[in-house]
Design an enzyme around this catalytic site. Structure first.
Site, PDB file in Angstrom:
ATOM      1  N   TYR A 147      47.281  32.508  17.446  1.00 24.70           N
ATOM      2  CA  TYR A 147      46.682  31.691  18.509  1.00 24.70           C
ATOM      3  C   TYR A 147      46.066  30.409  17.937  1.00 24.70           C
ATOM      4  O   TYR A 147      46.272  29.315  18.473  1.00 24.70           O
ATOM      5  CB  TYR A 147      45.617  32.521  19.227  1.00 24.70           C
ATOM      6  CG  TYR A 147      44.996  31.866  20.426  1.00 24.70           C
ATOM      7  CD1 TYR A 147      45.614  31.918  21.675  1.00 24.70           C
ATOM      8  CD2 TYR A 147      43.758  31.227  20.326  1.00 24.70           C
ATOM      9  CE1 TYR A 147      45.027  31.333  22.791  1.00 24.70           C
ATOM     10  CE2 TYR A 147      43.167  30.642  21.424  1.00 24.70           C
ATOM     11  CZ  TYR A 147      43.806  30.703  22.655  1.00 24.70           C
ATOM     12  OH  TYR A 147      43.214  30.122  23.752  1.00 24.70           O
ATOM     13  N   LYS A 151      47.255  26.613  18.855  1.00 21.87           N
ATOM     14  CA  LYS A 151      46.326  25.695  19.509  1.00 21.87           C
ATOM     15  C   LYS A 151      46.006  24.493  18.619  1.00 21.87           C
ATOM     16  O   LYS A 151      45.784  23.377  19.127  1.00 21.87           O
ATOM     17  CB  LYS A 151      45.044  26.433  19.907  1.00 21.87           C
ATOM     18  CG  LYS A 151      45.252  27.460  21.016  1.00 21.87           C
ATOM     19  CD  LYS A 151      45.770  26.815  22.289  1.00 21.87           C
ATOM     20  CE  LYS A 151      45.811  27.769  23.462  1.00 21.87           C
ATOM     21  NZ  LYS A 151      46.279  27.134  24.709  1.00 21.87           N
TER      22      LYS A 151
END
Length: 241
Positions: A147, A151
């Site tokens: 993640y 991001k």
């Protein structure tokens, strides 16, 4: 004439707040969603915002979905890349599938949605692309290498593309939320929220989805036209760049 805004992951959580905020500001809004038909149907009936189902991880599905939105509403002039998933695990336990699923949705999905609309924005000499990243793409987070990588990649993508779009009247920006009081966060054990999470936030509370939405509405507006390549951190002071 009202501009058309397309919000991915736009029928729940932060995405729903963004969709509603843009509609209230006068945009014609389309909300994309991936799988929760019940939530999407409820959102459509409550807001009157049309919903469109496809996975942002699939480039051809994005092309087809965007074509349908533009046939129904007109050219997409504001794109909000909000769709995202988590597949959390400590790195030594993370599987290749958990890595790929998050990268495919949270990073490749931004390419898959932005690429098909880019030439149209360049031709019209106007566009707003706003991607929802995360505080964890800025500072990293244990158990979220997939993640955090995705991001952080969204931020790099934005900085590069902003340079390409600037002369064509297209702004490209990122919003990096901290802990926001969505259904997912509210499901955390209240004691954990009280003792482990909120003490890390200097303002002493969770953010609201509407606070993210208001920032999106501003960046999408004519008044936001001198802001591009920027990352707006909305995290209550938890992490300061």
């Amino acid at each position: 004439m009202a501009r058309v805004a397309l919000v991915t992951g736009g029928s729940r959580g932060i995405g729903a707040a963004i969709s509603k905020g843009l509609k209230a500001a006068g945009y014609k809004v389309a909300a994309n969603y991936a799988g929760n038909d019940e939530a999407a149907s409820k959102f459509k009936s409550e807001t009157g915002i049309p919903v469109y189902k496809w996975s942002v991880a699939d480039y051809e599905a994005c092309q087809a979905g965007i074509r349908q939105v533009e046939a129904d509403l007109g050219p997409v002039e504001v794109l909000v890349n909000n769709a995202g998933i988590t597949r959390d695990a400590m790195f030594h336990r993370m599987t290749p599938a958990q890595w790929r699923e998050v990268i495919d949705t949270n990073l490749n999905g931004v390419f898959n949605m932005t690429h098909p609309i880019w030439n149209g924005m360049r031709e019209r000499k106007f566009g707003r692309i706003i991607t929802i990243s995360s505080i964890n793409g800025q500072k990293g987070q244990a158990g979220q290498t997939n993640y955090s990588a995705a991001k952080a990649g969204d931020i790099g993508f934005t900085k590069a593309l902003a340079q390409e779009g600037a002369r064509a009247g297209i702004t490209v920006n990122v919003i990096a939320p901290g802990y926001i009081g969505t259904e997912m966060v509210q499901a955390i054990d209240p004691e954990v929220l009280k003792t482990k999470i909120i003490p890390l936030i200097p303002v002493g509370r969770l953010g609201t989805p509407e606070e993210i939405a208001r920032a999106v509405v501003f960046l999408a507006s004519e008044e936001g036209g001198f802001i591009t390549g920027s990352t707006l951190s909305i995290n209550g002071g938890q992490y300061m760049m």
